[in-house]
Scaffold this active site. Structure first.
Site, mmCIF file in Angstrom:
data_model
loop_
_atom_site.group_PDB
_atom_site.id
_atom_site.type_symbol
_atom_site.label_atom_id
_atom_site.label_comp_id
_atom_site.label_asym_id
_atom_site.label_seq_id
_atom_site.Cartn_x
_atom_site.Cartn_y
_atom_site.Cartn_z
ATOM 1 N N ASN A 89 1.066 -1.135 0.044
ATOM 2 C CA ASN A 89 -0.081 0.069 -0.028
ATOM 3 C C ASN A 89 0.611 1.147 -0.028
ATOM 4 O O ASN A 89 2.164 1.215 0.122
ATOM 5 C CB ASN A 89 -1.194 -0.068 1.331
ATOM 6 C CG ASN A 89 -2.255 0.486 0.902
ATOM 7 O OD1 ASN A 89 -2.473 1.637 0.147
ATOM 8 N ND2 ASN A 89 -3.292 0.054 1.500
ATOM 9 N N HIS A 119 24.143 -0.198 12.005
ATOM 10 C CA HIS A 119 25.252 0.527 12.014
ATOM 11 C C HIS A 119 25.916 0.073 12.901
ATOM 12 O O HIS A 119 25.689 -0.698 13.879
ATOM 13 C CB HIS A 119 25.039 1.954 12.217
ATOM 14 C CG HIS A 119 24.407 2.894 10.998
ATOM 15 N ND1 HIS A 119 25.272 3.192 10.141
ATOM 16 C CD2 HIS A 119 23.196 3.120 10.663
ATOM 17 C CE1 HIS A 119 24.772 3.827 9.031
ATOM 18 N NE2 HIS A 119 23.364 3.697 9.522
ATOM 19 N N ALA A 144 -1.031 -0.916 8.960
ATOM 20 C CA ALA A 144 -0.462 0.243 8.879
ATOM 21 C C ALA A 144 0.778 0.857 9.486
ATOM 22 O O ALA A 144 0.416 0.272 10.773
ATOM 23 C CB ALA A 144 -1.508 1.404 8.744
ATOM 24 N N ALA A 162 -1.210 -2.894 13.345
ATOM 25 C CA ALA A 162 -0.997 -1.498 13.029
ATOM 26 C C ALA A 162 0.076 -0.825 14.108
ATOM 27 O O ALA A 162 -0.275 -0.780 15.304
ATOM 28 C CB ALA A 162 -2.114 -0.590 12.798
ATOM 29 N N ARG A 182 4.680 -8.077 20.499
ATOM 30 C CA ARG A 182 4.855 -9.128 21.221
ATOM 31 C C ARG A 182 3.531 -9.906 20.851
ATOM 32 O O ARG A 182 2.404 -9.550 20.410
ATOM 33 C CB ARG A 182 4.674 -8.934 22.841
ATOM 34 C CG ARG A 182 3.506 -8.457 23.172
ATOM 35 C CD ARG A 182 3.661 -7.858 24.718
ATOM 36 N NE ARG A 182 2.411 -6.914 25.042
ATOM 37 C CZ ARG A 182 1.349 -7.345 25.115
ATOM 38 N NH1 ARG A 182 0.778 -8.620 25.005
ATOM 39 N NH2 ARG A 182 0.412 -6.279 25.585
#
Length: 194
Positions: A89, A119, A144, A162, A182
């Site tokens: 999406n 990093h 989302a 989401a 979780r």
């Protein structure tokens, strides 16, 4: 360094040292990916044009059944693989240098972020990058604004709520949510059954 050598290095987990030939190759390749995504995001594109641009971005065949709604951002492209019937999406960002694989039938929600580079922890080596792939199984649903960090595998049939930040592997057929994500419950379906 060429693409084959670079991919062999990152796909084996080899560090991309700051200032190295691999680092320079990654930056050059990023410019190509930025050019393709700018074209993708610069105006309306038909589904056929989106498909053609995804194949340019990845440098590999992309199943015709893949659907992606721009805008979409990707910093490398050549280590990104889509299965059949994948839907991505709007507003997603994929950092695929370390490798992203999305399995058949998976849905990636608005604004999701998949990252594959860490990093260096040592401040003197902070510019070094350590690749770790993200693997999204079959029939996974990311809601989302989900973030998936380097090295995570999300099992077949899983659902990520989401806004979740996924920092560890998700078992198949499990619903996860939260920061960090979780397990909340099982889906009640057996993805291995079919």
């Amino acid at each position: 360094m060429d693409e084959t050598e670079f991919l062999a290095q990152v796909n084996s987990g080899g560090t991309i040292e700051a200032g190295s030939e691999a680092h320079a190759f990654m930056h050059r390749s990023s410019q190509e990916a930025l050019e393709v995504t700018a074209e993708l995001n610069g105006g309306y594109r038909t589904p056929e044009e989106v498909h053609e641009l995804l194949e340019r971005l990845t440098g590999a065949p992309v199943p015709a059944s893949v659907a992606l709604f721009p805008p979409f951002h990707c910093e490398f492209g050549k280590n990104l693989r889509f299965g059949e019937n994948v839907f991505v999406n709007m507003g997603c960002m994929f950092q695929d240098t370390g490798g992203i694989t999305i399995g058949d039938g998976s849905l990636i929600g608005h604004g999701s972020v998949l990252t594959t580079l860490n990093h260096g922890v040592d401040p003197a080596r902070r510019g070094d990058m350590i690749p770790a792939p993200v693997v999204i199984g079959r029939n996974v649903w990311l809601g989302a604004r989900v973030t998936v960090v380097p090295g995570v595998t999300i099992g077949d049939g899983a659902i990520v709520a989401a806004g979740a930040v996924v920092t560890s592997d998700v078992p198949p057929d499990t619903i996860v949510g939260g920061v960090p994500a979780r397990a909340l419950k099982e889906t009640g379906f057996d993805s291995a059954a079919g």
